[in-house]
Write an enzyme that holds these catalytic residues in place. Structure first.
Site, PDB file in Angstrom:
ATOM      1  N   ARG A  50       0.831  -1.199   0.000  1.00 17.98           N
ATOM      2  CA  ARG A  50       0.000   0.000   0.000  1.00 17.98           C
ATOM      3  C   ARG A  50       0.870   1.254   0.000  1.00 17.98           C
ATOM      4  O   ARG A  50       1.895   1.297   0.658  1.00 17.98           O
ATOM      5  CB  ARG A  50      -0.882   0.016   1.244  1.00 17.98           C
ATOM      6  CG  ARG A  50      -1.755  -1.211   1.397  1.00 17.98           C
ATOM      7  CD  ARG A  50      -2.427  -1.212   2.757  1.00 17.98           C
ATOM      8  NE  ARG A  50      -3.207  -2.429   2.960  1.00 17.98           N
ATOM      9  CZ  ARG A  50      -3.832  -2.725   4.099  1.00 17.98           C
ATOM     10  NH1 ARG A  50      -3.755  -1.893   5.130  1.00 17.98           N
ATOM     11  NH2 ARG A  50      -4.513  -3.845   4.201  1.00 17.98           N
ATOM     12  N   ASP A  52       0.332   5.364   0.925  1.00 17.83           N
ATOM     13  CA  ASP A  52      -0.615   6.197   1.656  1.00 17.83           C
ATOM     14  C   ASP A  52      -1.156   7.327   0.795  1.00 17.83           C
ATOM     15  O   ASP A  52      -0.629   7.617  -0.289  1.00 17.83           O
ATOM     16  CB  ASP A  52       0.061   6.791   2.896  1.00 17.83           C
ATOM     17  CG  ASP A  52       0.434   5.739   3.913  1.00 17.83           C
ATOM     18  OD1 ASP A  52      -0.288   4.734   4.016  1.00 17.83           O
ATOM     19  OD2 ASP A  52       1.454   5.923   4.607  1.00 17.83           O
ATOM     20  N   ARG A 199       8.793   7.665   5.783  1.00 14.76           N
ATOM     21  CA  ARG A 199       8.461   9.033   6.188  1.00 14.76           C
ATOM     22  C   ARG A 199       8.936   9.312   7.607  1.00 14.76           C
ATOM     23  O   ARG A 199       9.373  10.431   7.918  1.00 14.76           O
ATOM     24  CB  ARG A 199       6.958   9.268   6.055  1.00 14.76           C
ATOM     25  CG  ARG A 199       6.473   9.325   4.608  1.00 14.76           C
ATOM     26  CD  ARG A 199       4.959   9.305   4.514  1.00 14.76           C
ATOM     27  NE  ARG A 199       4.365  10.397   5.257  1.00 14.76           N
ATOM     28  CZ  ARG A 199       3.067  10.469   5.549  1.00 14.76           C
ATOM     29  NH1 ARG A 199       2.239   9.494   5.170  1.00 14.76           N
ATOM     30  NH2 ARG A 199       2.600  11.498   6.223  1.00 14.76           N
TER      31      ARG A 199
END
Length: 250
Positions: A50, A52, A199
């Protein structure tokens, strides 16, 4: 059924991430709709992982199954004629049935772009960079050294997808000059990444580059395994999934 592998690029700005959402626009959702228009039904698309909301990709990999008699469709051209302009199919290929975009992957490479002047940010780059201001690259690299190798990255995982283990092996953290003299592109390669791990690492390294934490404190964060003790998460728009690694391609 015949399995088809796709490599995708997308601008994640206007998507609520990769994964299907009941009321929001997603990359997986748009791709399955386009496949439905071609095949008459929407096959489930399986991604390598995935991304974001707001995160981009230059090398997302996914697969789907289709009837053998439809396998020779020129998928790249057909899908690109159906998809919105912020998603593009870069490659398509038949693959063995045992191939799985997620479970066959041996690693991933992400890139994160930093913009280093607060005087301005080019309008053309604002959707793809974090305008973090000036930093000391040597301090950032010293902090990165603490993260190389096999570690428990619990302190760099945000709440989300449950995992059996938070141990990952980071093989490379490096940077190069970007499209502008004000940009640096930071490269992260690992055998896998936790939710928002890149991140969180970027947020930590920028804090190092600003002198707010020391490289030694980065080592302490790893040992402490406490996400609440670590610096804030970097914003999504600077991040892009650059490529997915598979053992057959090494």
């Amino acid at each position: 059924m015949t399995r088809i592998r796709l490599t995708l690029a997308y601008d994640g700005t206007d998507f609520s991430g990769w994964q299907l959402q009941p009321h929001d626009r997603t990359v997986q959702g748009d791709l399955e709709k386009a496949l439905g228009r071609i095949l008459g039904h929407s096959p489930r698309v399986h991604g390598s992982g995935r991304t974001d909301s707001g995160v981009h990709a230059m090398g997302q990999v996914c697969h789907f199954d289709c009837p053998p008699e439809r396998a020779d469709i020129p998928w790249q051209r057909a899908l690109n004629s159906m998809l919105p302009t912020d998603i593009r199919v870069l490659e398509s290929a038949r693959v063995p049935e045992m191939f799985h975009a997620r479970y066959s992957a041996t690693g991933k490479i992400y890139e994160y772009v930093l913009w280093h002047t607060r005087e301005f940010c080019l309008p053309q780059r604002r959707r793809f960079v974090w305008a973090c201001g000036s930093v000391d690259y040597s301090l950032m690299l010293a902090g990165a050294d603490a993260l190389l190798g096999e570690h428990d990255f619990a302190a760099f995982q945000n709440v989300g997808t449950p995992v059996k283990s938070t141990v990952r092996t980071v093989s490379d953290i490096s940077f190069r000059t970007g499209l502008s003299e004000h940009e640096t592109v930071w490269r992260f390669e690992a055998n896998g990444f936790l939710k928002q791990m890149v991140r969180n690492i970027v947020g930590c390294l920028v804090a190092c580059g600003r002198g707010r934490i020391t490289p030694q404190e980065v080592r302490g964060l790893l040992k402490g395994r406490n996400r609440m003790a670590a610096p804030a998460t970097a914003p999504p728009q600077g991040l892009s999934l650059a490529s997915v690694l598979y053992s057959s391609e090494k």
